[in-house]
Design a protein around this motif. Sequence first.
Motif, PDB file in Angstrom:
ATOM      1  N   TYR A   1       0.835  -1.206   0.000  1.00 57.40           N
ATOM      2  CA  TYR A   1       0.000   0.000   0.000  1.00 57.40           C
ATOM      3  C   TYR A   1       0.869   1.255   0.000  1.00 57.40           C
ATOM      4  O   TYR A   1       0.685   2.159  -0.816  1.00 57.40           O
ATOM      5  N   VAL A   2       1.833   1.315   0.922  1.00 63.51           N
ATOM      6  CA  VAL A   2       2.703   2.485   1.026  1.00 63.51           C
ATOM      7  C   VAL A   2       3.495   2.684  -0.262  1.00 63.51           C
ATOM      8  O   VAL A   2       3.582   3.802  -0.786  1.00 63.51           O
ATOM      9  N   ASP A   3       4.060   1.605  -0.778  1.00 66.98           N
ATOM     10  CA  ASP A   3       4.857   1.694  -2.007  1.00 66.98           C
ATOM     11  C   ASP A   3       4.021   2.225  -3.177  1.00 66.98           C
ATOM     12  O   ASP A   3       4.451   3.131  -3.906  1.00 66.98           O
ATOM     13  N   GLU A   4       2.830   1.670  -3.349  1.00 60.08           N
ATOM     14  CA  GLU A   4       1.976   2.090  -4.461  1.00 60.08           C
ATOM     15  C   GLU A   4       1.445   3.504  -4.259  1.00 60.08           C
ATOM     16  O   GLU A   4       1.370   4.292  -5.212  1.00 60.08           O
ATOM     17  N   LEU A   5       1.063   3.837  -3.027  1.00 61.17           N
ATOM     18  CA  LEU A   5       0.574   5.192  -2.739  1.00 61.17           C
ATOM     19  C   LEU A   5       1.639   6.231  -3.069  1.00 61.17           C
ATOM     20  O   LEU A   5       1.356   7.231  -3.729  1.00 61.17           O
ATOM     21  N   CYS A   6       2.868   5.976  -2.630  1.00 59.54           N
ATOM     22  CA  CYS A   6       3.954   6.924  -2.898  1.00 59.54           C
ATOM     23  C   CYS A   6       4.169   7.101  -4.400  1.00 59.54           C
ATOM     24  O   CYS A   6       4.394   8.223  -4.866  1.00 59.54           O
ATOM     25  N   ARG A   7       4.071   6.020  -5.135  1.00 55.11           N
ATOM     26  CA  ARG A   7       4.225   6.104  -6.592  1.00 55.11           C
ATOM     27  C   ARG A   7       3.080   6.909  -7.208  1.00 55.11           C
ATOM     28  O   ARG A   7       3.298   7.805  -8.012  1.00 55.11           O
ATOM     29  N   ILE A   8       1.865   6.629  -6.772  1.00 53.14           N
ATOM     30  CA  ILE A   8       0.678   7.267  -7.342  1.00 53.14           C
ATOM     31  C   ILE A   8       0.640   8.773  -7.064  1.00 53.14           C
ATOM     32  O   ILE A   8       0.270   9.556  -7.931  1.00 53.14           O
ATOM     33  N   ILE A   9       1.013   9.182  -5.855  1.00 55.90           N
ATOM     34  CA  ILE A   9       0.949  10.617  -5.528  1.00 55.90           C
ATOM     35  C   ILE A   9       2.306  11.295  -5.670  1.00 55.90           C
ATOM     36  O   ILE A   9       2.485  12.436  -5.240  1.00 55.90           O
ATOM     37  N   ASP A  10       3.262  10.594  -6.261  1.00 55.51           N
ATOM     38  CA  ASP A  10       4.573  11.147  -6.584  1.00 55.51           C
ATOM     39  C   ASP A  10       5.328  11.652  -5.341  1.00 55.51           C
ATOM     40  O   ASP A  10       5.782  12.788  -5.292  1.00 55.51           O
ATOM     41  N   MET A  11       5.441  10.760  -4.358  1.00 59.67           N
ATOM     42  CA  MET A  11       6.209  11.058  -3.142  1.00 59.67           C
ATOM     43  C   MET A  11       7.408  10.121  -3.077  1.00 59.67           C
ATOM     44  O   MET A  11       7.298   8.939  -3.422  1.00 59.67           O
ATOM     45  N   LYS A  12       8.518  10.641  -2.628  1.00 65.39           N
ATOM     46  CA  LYS A  12       9.733   9.840  -2.522  1.00 65.39           C
ATOM     47  C   LYS A  12       9.906   9.373  -1.078  1.00 65.39           C
ATOM     48  O   LYS A  12       9.976  10.185  -0.150  1.00 65.39           O
ATOM     49  N   LYS A  13       9.976   8.041  -0.927  1.00 63.56           N
ATOM     50  CA  LYS A  13      10.160   7.466   0.405  1.00 63.56           C
ATOM     51  C   LYS A  13      11.539   7.825   0.948  1.00 63.56           C
ATOM     52  O   LYS A  13      12.509   7.904   0.208  1.00 63.56           O
ATOM     53  N   TYR A  14      11.595   8.043   2.257  1.00 68.61           N
ATOM     54  CA  TYR A  14      12.841   8.314   2.951  1.00 68.61           C
ATOM     55  C   TYR A  14      12.994   7.222   4.004  1.00 68.61           C
ATOM     56  O   TYR A  14      12.284   7.207   5.015  1.00 68.61           O
ATOM     57  N   GLY A  15      13.858   6.259   3.733  1.00 64.38           N
ATOM     58  CA  GLY A  15      14.038   5.144   4.662  1.00 64.38           C
ATOM     59  C   GLY A  15      13.002   4.060   4.450  1.00 64.38           C
ATOM     60  O   GLY A  15      12.183   4.105   3.538  1.00 64.38           O
ATOM     61  N   LYS A  16      13.064   3.075   5.326  1.00 60.83           N
ATOM     62  CA  LYS A  16      12.179   1.918   5.241  1.00 60.83           C
ATOM     63  C   LYS A  16      10.821   2.214   5.863  1.00 60.83           C
ATOM     64  O   LYS A  16      10.703   3.059   6.751  1.00 60.83           O
ATOM     65  N   THR A  17       9.827   1.453   5.428  1.00 61.40           N
ATOM     66  CA  THR A  17       8.494   1.532   6.027  1.00 61.40           C
ATOM     67  C   THR A  17       8.539   0.814   7.371  1.00 61.40           C
ATOM     68  O   THR A  17       8.947  -0.339   7.445  1.00 61.40           O
ATOM     69  N   LEU A  18       8.132   1.503   8.424  1.00 60.61           N
ATOM     70  CA  LEU A  18       8.067   0.905   9.759  1.00 60.61           C
ATOM     71  C   LEU A  18       6.661   0.350   9.961  1.00 60.61           C
ATOM     72  O   LEU A  18       5.677   1.087   9.855  1.00 60.61           O
ATOM     73  N   ILE A  19       6.578  -0.938  10.240  1.00 54.35           N
ATOM     74  CA  ILE A  19       5.284  -1.588  10.450  1.00 54.35           C
ATOM     75  C   ILE A  19       5.402  -2.458  11.695  1.00 54.35           C
ATOM     76  O   ILE A  19       6.228  -3.364  11.745  1.00 54.35           O
ATOM     77  N   SER A  20       4.563  -2.163  12.689  1.00 56.12           N
ATOM     78  CA  SER A  20       4.591  -2.921  13.948  1.00 56.12           C
ATOM     79  C   SER A  20       3.188  -3.395  14.310  1.00 56.12           C
ATOM     80  O   SER A  20       2.204  -2.698  14.059  1.00 56.12           O
ATOM     81  N   TYR A  21       3.132  -4.574  14.925  1.00 52.69           N
ATOM     82  CA  TYR A  21       1.871  -5.154  15.389  1.00 52.69           C
ATOM     83  C   TYR A  21       1.870  -5.088  16.914  1.00 52.69           C
ATOM     84  O   TYR A  21       2.742  -5.652  17.567  1.00 52.69           O
TER      85      TYR A  21
END
Length: 119
Positions: free
Chosen positions: A31-51
Amino acid sequence: MEKKVFGYVLMMDLRDCDLSVMRSRKKLKQYVDELCRIIDMKKYGKTLISYFGLQKAHTKGYSLMQFIETSSITGHFSEHWRVSYIDIFSCKPFDHLLARTFTKEFFRAGQVKSRFIVR
């Protein structure tokens, strides 16, 4: 006096989300990867995901955080209530209607309530 814009915020409350998406670390990263691509945002670092939030049924679930070069994307997910709370904040303008539509479709939400703010 000229009004200066600092940033843009899209807040989304999604209801009746697909549990198989909400419970999947892999899907949340996608989701994060595709959203960033779709709205033209550049990720900075890894996606943090915790349960976490295991002490109460309504707080149990994933949370995510992704820095982007112009700010961040955050998400909190309650499996118990099948709700997702996602915020996008950016100093760079983005198509908030496209982000809202993509998010609703990705999580297969029955409904989405959103608010867009210019700061």
